[in-house]
Design a protein around this motif. Structure first.
Motif: not given
Length: 75
Positions: A47-49, A51-55
């Protein structure tokens, strides 16, 4: 199916009495099943959240790991 054809050949040559690989039967409206079931597993898409935590985690990694992540993402 190659295995079925091979057993057909063995039966023609008299090396085998019966073909253990069934030919299947078609019944309208019913799905025909093969010898090996097909499993369809869908890929995991973050999910978007997520993916942001991965980045955010990747920001602290060395440049090599960030490049590998970018290559994997583009592939």
């Amino acid at each position: 199916m190659p295995v079925r054809l091979f057993y057909d050949f063995l039966m023609e040559e008299g090396l085998c009495e019966s073909n253990p690989v069934g030919r299947g039967r078609f019944t309208p409206g019913r799905r025909q099943r093969g010898l090996v079931p097909r499993l369809t597993k869908l890929p995991w898409i973050p999910s978007e959240a997520q993916w942001m935590s991965i980045l955010d985690i990747a920001k602290t990694e060395p440049i090599r790991n960030r490049v590998m992540l970018a290559l994997a993402y583009d592939a």
